[in-house]
Design a protein around this motif. Sequence first.
Motif, short mmCIF file in Angstrom:
data_model
loop_
_atom_site.label_atom_id
_atom_site.label_comp_id
_atom_site.label_asym_id
_atom_site.label_seq_id
_atom_site.Cartn_x
_atom_site.Cartn_y
_atom_site.Cartn_z
N PHE A 1 0.86 -1.19 0.00
CA PHE A 1 0.00 0.00 0.00
C PHE A 1 0.88 1.23 0.00
O PHE A 1 1.73 1.41 0.89
CB PHE A 1 -0.91 0.00 1.23
N ILE A 2 0.72 2.08 -1.00
CA ILE A 2 1.48 3.33 -1.10
C ILE A 2 0.51 4.48 -0.88
O ILE A 2 -0.44 4.66 -1.66
CB ILE A 2 2.18 3.46 -2.46
N ILE A 3 0.75 5.26 0.16
CA ILE A 3 -0.11 6.41 0.45
C ILE A 3 0.56 7.68 -0.06
O ILE A 3 1.76 7.89 0.13
CB ILE A 3 -0.43 6.51 1.96
N ILE B 1 -10.21 -0.50 -2.05
CA ILE B 1 -9.18 -1.06 -1.18
C ILE B 1 -9.53 -2.49 -0.79
O ILE B 1 -8.69 -3.41 -0.87
CB ILE B 1 -8.99 -0.19 0.07
N ALA B 2 -10.77 -2.71 -0.35
CA ALA B 2 -11.19 -4.05 0.07
C ALA B 2 -11.09 -5.05 -1.08
O ALA B 2 -10.61 -6.18 -0.90
CB ALA B 2 -12.61 -4.00 0.62
N LYS B 3 -11.52 -4.64 -2.26
CA LYS B 3 -11.52 -5.55 -3.40
C LYS B 3 -10.11 -5.86 -3.88
O LYS B 3 -9.77 -7.02 -4.13
CB LYS B 3 -12.35 -4.96 -4.54
N ALA B 4 -9.27 -4.84 -4.00
CA ALA B 4 -7.89 -5.05 -4.44
C ALA B 4 -7.12 -5.90 -3.43
O ALA B 4 -6.34 -6.79 -3.81
CB ALA B 4 -7.19 -3.71 -4.64
N THR C 1 -13.55 -9.41 3.82
CA THR C 1 -12.51 -8.38 3.87
C THR C 1 -13.14 -7.01 4.06
O THR C 1 -12.65 -6.19 4.86
CB THR C 1 -11.68 -8.41 2.57
N MET C 2 -14.22 -6.73 3.36
CA MET C 2 -14.90 -5.44 3.50
C MET C 2 -15.43 -5.25 4.91
O MET C 2 -15.24 -4.19 5.52
CB MET C 2 -16.04 -5.35 2.49
N ARG C 3 -16.06 -6.29 5.47
CA ARG C 3 -16.61 -6.18 6.84
C ARG C 3 -15.51 -5.96 7.87
O ARG C 3 -15.70 -5.26 8.86
CB ARG C 3 -17.40 -7.44 7.19
#
Length: 382
Positions: free
Chosen positions: A37-39, A347-350, A362-364
Amino acid sequence: MFNRRQFLGYSLGITGSMFLGPRMTLASVDTDRRFVFIIQRGAADGLNTVVPYADPSYSTLRGAIAIDPAESLKLDGMFALHPALTRTAEFYGEGEALFVHAVASPYRNRSHFDGQNVLETGGTKPNQLRDGWLNRLLPLLPQSKEEAIAFAPVLPLALRGTVAVNTYSPSKLPEPTEELLMRVAAMYDRDAQLHALWAEALEVREVAVAIEEREEAANLGTMAAGFLTTESGPRIAMIETSGWDTHAGQKGRLKNQLTKLDALFGSLRDGLGDVWSKTTVLVATEFGRTAAVNGSGGTDHGTASAAMVLGGSVSGGRVVADWPGLKPAALYEGRDLTPTLDLNVLIAKATAEGLGLDPELTMRTLFPQQVFDKSLPVLVSA
């Protein structure tokens, strides 16, 4: 009194490290897949990164800072990349990068601090959650025996939570403050010779710092790849980049930022080698910038922006967007690119697809206040 060479050397010495470089965080979990993850801290301008060159309102709104379509890196009939993103464009051409436009978190009030809080915690408003979504992700994966470790002076909020993460920060000389630089400039302002030398030193520094920062970003990508490819090493990494707040002089500043980001991508991919095929890289910012250029050749705090997903198994070569357009009536609050896609769902899907997890679970876990939206297309192939 300093001679010219001594003066320039001293000046470069006190100003060459004034910009904060990117920082890396790593976490160990027992999986063969990798997730990075790159912010982009500071609100990166999505409109000049993934450029909607075919939108009739784009060039009018952006004026002098509009990206020339002839110089941009065309993606399709609507969008192009900023010309600094040459390696990124190669990934796109090879089907290893995709871009998601008009995307935003649930946050809408344009404060960096609050926007980053929402992005990193996964809440729907600031300070709603105390831990970070990346820390909540870790228990979904088989744990290794090693604790996570953060290579940063302060543990990023996204990785704070119940899973232990150690921190390590190498010693470095303190960076000069803006006040110090202003005092030096004021001290030399009335001396014709020293004022000219100081101005020349700053010009030399600008070139030197740009080269140094590009090399630093590339070295960081190589270092991250070294950890991620170690057999018993970490599988999760977070990289912090700063300097995306382009209120003034955006054209040159954004070019410099994107050049560094492109170098980071390139060295990460090169360093990962065969592991690149098992890696997903997600790039996101807290919010975007205004659609129109301001009076200082920059842009102000906005709403929607562009996110990136890269990796060897990414279903790339496309721009995912429910494009709202840039006509005045289409802008959010009459000033910003209107968000049409949810960053938290992205984010959740990736994350789920990249790490082989159930997307709804993952989403929950990562974003407990929201419901998973199944309409977003596949981002990472199995």
